[in-house]
Design an enzyme around this catalytic site. Structure first.
Site, PDB file in Angstrom:
ATOM      1  N   SER A   1       0.789  -1.237   0.000  1.00 48.36           N
ATOM      2  CA  SER A   1       0.000   0.000   0.000  1.00 48.36           C
ATOM      3  C   SER A   1       0.819   1.285   0.000  1.00 48.36           C
ATOM      4  O   SER A   1       0.242   2.369  -0.126  1.00 48.36           O
ATOM      5  CB  SER A   1      -0.965   0.008   1.192  1.00 48.36           C
ATOM      6  OG  SER A   1      -2.076  -0.822   0.919  1.00 48.36           O
TER       7      SER A   1
ATOM      8  N   LYS B   1       0.150   3.561  -2.880  1.00 44.20           N
ATOM      9  CA  LYS B   1      -0.923   4.559  -2.916  1.00 44.20           C
ATOM     10  C   LYS B   1      -0.366   5.973  -3.092  1.00 44.20           C
ATOM     11  O   LYS B   1      -1.090   6.880  -3.522  1.00 44.20           O
ATOM     12  CB  LYS B   1      -1.788   4.469  -1.660  1.00 44.20           C
ATOM     13  CG  LYS B   1      -2.694   3.248  -1.621  1.00 44.20           C
ATOM     14  CD  LYS B   1      -3.597   3.256  -0.397  1.00 44.20           C
ATOM     15  CE  LYS B   1      -4.620   2.128  -0.440  1.00 44.20           C
ATOM     16  NZ  LYS B   1      -4.027   0.779  -0.385  1.00 44.20           N
TER      17      LYS B   1
ATOM     18  N   SER C   1      -6.237   3.065   3.955  1.00 46.53           N
ATOM     19  CA  SER C   1      -5.606   2.033   3.117  1.00 46.53           C
ATOM     20  C   SER C   1      -6.628   1.072   2.509  1.00 46.53           C
ATOM     21  O   SER C   1      -6.502  -0.149   2.607  1.00 46.53           O
ATOM     22  CB  SER C   1      -4.559   1.264   3.925  1.00 46.53           C
ATOM     23  OG  SER C   1      -3.459   0.922   3.128  1.00 46.53           O
TER      24      SER C   1
END
Length: 271
Positions: free
Chosen positions: A64, A67, A117
């Site tokens: 993540s 991102k 997330s």
């Protein structure tokens, strides 16, 4: 040694392990089960500090932490016009795979999906960006091995993309300094979204990431920067082991760990 599991990768090309000041932070990662860890810190005068420089030059699945670039690409392409851009939850499209938080099963904004997330949101963002544009931006950002193997909506979660802690720090630095090749507007929106905590003495910004290496072994990241008195330090924390999820699975635990390390290194003042 390089990790042999699905999250591991080769050493970063052209990035040796001898540069910078090496520090021993082993006591932060001690426990009943050994934890492999690296920490990279780039200071205001380009002073580089490492814990475990060999691991800091190895590439791993970003999970993540991707991102960060995914948000910038979404903003630059207009897929997400601003931080309030919303995608409704679709229980068919956004099926649960692996770890799931109940709060994810509802509509999300770019801001909420980043801060919580929410992986389904960013998978849909990636599908809307498309392979061609995604590949162009990975090249522009010089992001790790730039390998999109595994599919446009999975390559950073369980696919072929790999990036080293040292490369993570360089991406964060370029983003923060406005030299990554994206607009000041997109940079400003992401900076606002990335704030983790604001204290009288400092502001900490960043993004966590977690991936499974084996059934009992996890990889965990926290990458970002800390601002204090007009100066900025960029950092990347990378952890792997049998106890990683139990000890640092919660984002707040990784945040507290980074703050403790930054205090020991004199970046922020002791409480």
């Amino acid at each position: 040694a390089a990790i042999t599991g699905p999250c591991g990768g080769a050493q970063t090309p052209g990035m040796g392990s001898s540069a910078g000041q090496e520090v021993d932070l082993t006591h932060f990662f001690a426990g009943d089960e050994p934890v492999e860890a690296s920490f990279v810190l780039l200071g205001p005068g380009s002073e580089l500090t490492w814990h475990n420089p060999m691991r800091s030059a190895e590439r791993f699945l970003p999970a993540s932490t991707f991102k960060i670039p995914n948000t910038l690409i979404a903003l630059e392409t207009g897929v997400a016009p601003d931080a309030d851009f919303t995608i409704p939850f679709d229980s068919i499209r956004d099926r649960r795979v692996g770890f799931w938080t109940p709060g994810w099963s509802q509509k999300q904004t770019l801001r909420s999906a980043f801060q919580n997330s929410v992986y389904w949101f960013y998978q849909e963002i990636a599908r809307r960006i498309g392979e061609t544009r995604m590949r162009e931006y990975l090249r522009l950002f010089d992001y790790g091995n730039q390998d999109m193997g595994g599919g446009v909506d999975r390559f950073w979660l369980e696919g072929a993309l790999r990036i080293s802690p040292r490369e993570q720090v360089e991406i964060i630095r370029k983003f923060h300094q406005g030299t990554l090749g994206v607009s000041a507007r997109s940079t400003g929106i992401l900076k606002d979204i990335m704030i983790l905590e604001e204290q009288p003495g400092y502001t900490l910004s960043g993004k966590t990431g977690t991936a499974e290496v084996t059934a009992t072994r996890e990889l965990a990241w926290l990458v970002g920067y800390v601002e204090r008195g007009g100066s900025v330090w960029y950092f990347a924390l990378n952890l792997e082991g049998e106890e990683v999820w139990e000890r640092w699975g919660q984002p707040v635990a990784r945040r507290q760990l980074v703050i403790s390390i930054l205090r020991e290194l004199g970046v922020i003042a002791e409480q």
